[in-house]
Design an enzyme around this catalytic site. Structure first.
Site, short mmCIF file in Angstrom:
data_model
loop_
_atom_site.label_atom_id
_atom_site.label_comp_id
_atom_site.label_asym_id
_atom_site.label_seq_id
_atom_site.Cartn_x
_atom_site.Cartn_y
_atom_site.Cartn_z
CG ASN A 107 35.50 27.63 40.45
OD1 ASN A 107 35.90 28.56 41.10
ND2 ASN A 107 36.06 27.22 39.29
CG HIS A 148 34.18 29.08 48.39
ND1 HIS A 148 34.74 29.93 47.67
CD2 HIS A 148 34.84 28.68 49.56
CE1 HIS A 148 35.83 30.41 48.38
NE2 HIS A 148 35.97 29.74 49.55
CB SER A 206 42.63 36.43 42.97
OG SER A 206 41.70 36.07 43.83
CD GLU A 212 45.82 39.39 36.70
OE1 GLU A 212 45.30 39.68 37.48
OE2 GLU A 212 45.50 39.97 35.37
P1 OAD Z 1 38.94 35.53 41.42
O1 OAD Z 1 38.07 36.34 40.54
O2 OAD Z 1 39.26 36.14 42.69
O3 OAD Z 1 40.17 35.44 40.59
C1 OAD Z 1 40.30 34.59 39.38
C2 OAD Z 1 41.66 34.55 39.07
O4 OAD Z 1 41.60 33.66 37.75
C3 OAD Z 1 42.56 35.61 38.73
O5 OAD Z 1 43.65 35.40 39.31
C4 OAD Z 1 42.76 35.83 37.21
O6 OAD Z 1 44.01 36.21 36.99
C5 OAD Z 1 42.45 34.10 36.87
N1 OAD Z 1 42.09 34.00 35.66
C6 OAD Z 1 41.17 34.52 34.80
N2 OAD Z 1 40.98 34.21 33.69
C7 OAD Z 1 41.66 32.87 33.38
C8 OAD Z 1 42.20 32.12 32.65
N3 OAD Z 1 41.45 32.07 31.25
N4 OAD Z 1 43.14 31.18 32.72
C9 OAD Z 1 43.78 31.12 34.13
N5 OAD Z 1 43.53 32.18 35.12
C10 OAD Z 1 42.67 33.01 34.93
O7 OAD Z 1 38.31 34.32 42.01
P2 OAD Z 1 38.61 32.99 42.94
O8 OAD Z 1 40.22 33.26 43.21
O9 OAD Z 1 38.01 32.06 42.68
O10 OAD Z 1 33.97 33.32 47.13
O11 OAD Z 1 37.90 33.92 44.32
C11 OAD Z 1 38.13 33.08 45.45
C12 OAD Z 1 36.73 33.49 45.87
O12 OAD Z 1 36.25 34.65 46.35
C13 OAD Z 1 35.38 32.72 45.24
O13 OAD Z 1 35.26 31.32 45.27
C14 OAD Z 1 34.24 33.53 45.87
C15 OAD Z 1 34.82 34.71 45.76
O14 OAD Z 1 34.23 35.99 46.00
C16 OAD Z 1 32.91 33.27 47.36
O15 OAD Z 1 31.78 33.49 46.88
C17 OAD Z 1 32.43 32.91 48.84
#
Ligand code: OAD
Length: 262
Positions: free
Chosen positions: A103, A120, A190, A216
């Site tokens: 984040n 990041h 994710s 999920e």
């Molecule tokens: P994503 O948006 O890909 O994934 C968010 C994850 O959080 C998903 O698996 C959701 O199921 C989960 N989620 C949502 N709400 C939640 C909650 N209240 N409690 C628990 N889990 C929850 O975000 P990231 O995995 O962080 O990179 O994405 C990785 C990177 O891709 C980011 O840092 C960014 C993005 O594009 C760059 O900008 C380089």
């Protein structure tokens, strides 16, 4: 939450020499920060992958900065939630600890996390394309879009975009932690964006106890020792006994039989 699983995590945390936590956008969802791949992931008609690239910035720096200005205004109104706080609490309770976050919102630091790598980057920093100098910029909204350095050079957000390399020291520190930790918590990601997505795999291969917390199932779910599905802001404080530890600050991680054991 299965009490047997909580007991196992407690035991592991009680014995752990090194603890690591990997977080993604889901940890900030309850604070009001939109995730990237969720239903709220679009801005105007654009996906993050359309805007968070060097090509998009070269093509239209104004558009990319308008998106970042929108995100900065939104984040500026957000506060850390109990998931961020529980992670900061875990750090205080652990001998050797590293938080690895994807984040860029800075909410972990606001919650009190200290030992942290921001894989990041950080949305509150800017980098001059001419001088390469990085500075803090807290302007909300931005005074000019796109913003410029005192030298006249174009400024960019000091974040990692798709197609760019991650800061090598931060990446090394993250992999070192994954290779040597006894417990890894993976929260709200994710688990599809590399190289961060490999960290849980590396930790598991090296024998760490891997616990996932996500709304999920993800590609990591089948690999994790435990997976807890639901909101991180609700699950993490319970999982780490953050709530009860506040009532009894000496109780956490004493393992089964300790005052706080399930
Ligand atoms: P994503 O948006 O890909 O994934 C968010 C994850 O959080 C998903 O698996 C959701 O199921 C989960 N989620 C949502 N709400 C939640 C909650 N209240 N409690 C628990 N889990 C929850 O975000 P990231 O995995 O962080 O990179 O994405 C990785 C990177 O891709 C980011 O840092 C960014 C993005 O594009 C760059 O900008 C380089």
């Amino acid at each position: 939450m299965d009490p047997a699983e909580t007991a196992e995590l407690y035991k592991r945390l009680g014995r752990a020499r090194r603890v690591a936590v990997l977080t993604g956008a889901g940890v900030s969802a309850e604070s009001g920060v939109p995730t990237f791949r969720g239903a709220d992931g679009l801005w105007r008609k654009y996906r993050a992958e359309d805007l968070a690239t060097p090509e998009a910035f070269r093509r239209d720096p104004k558009l990319v900065w308008e998106w970042y200005d929108w995100r900065r205004q939104l984040i500026a109104r957000c506060q850390p939630n109990p998931a961020h706080q529980a992670i900061a609490f875990l750090e205080r309770r652990s001998q050797d600890f590293l938080l690895i976050t994807q984040n860029v919102d800075g909410l972990h630091r606001l919650a009190g996390s200290i030992r942290m790598v921001e894989l990041h980057g950080n949305i509150w920093r800017v980098r001059c394309l001419e001088e390469g100098k990085t500075t803090e910029n807290l302007d909300v909204p931005l005074q000019a879009i796109p913003p410029r350095c005192e030298c006249g050079g174009l400024l960019r957000p000091d974040v990692v975009w798709f197609g760019e390399a991650l800061p090598p020291e931060a990446l090394q520190e993250a992999f070192d932690a994954a290779e040597s930790c006894d417990v890894l918590l993976v929260v709200g990601t994710s688990a599809v964006v590399q190289p961060a997505a490999s960290l849980p795999m590396v930790a598991r291969q090296r024998g760490a106890y891997v616990v996932e917390v996500n709304l999920e199932p993800t590609p990591l779910t089948s690999l994790a020792n435990e997976s807890h599905h639901g909101k991180a802001a609700e699950i993490l404080p319970r999982l780490l006994a953050f709530d009860s530890a506040f009532r009894n600050p000496h109780s956490a991680f004493e393992g089964p039989g300790g005052p706080c054991s399930p």
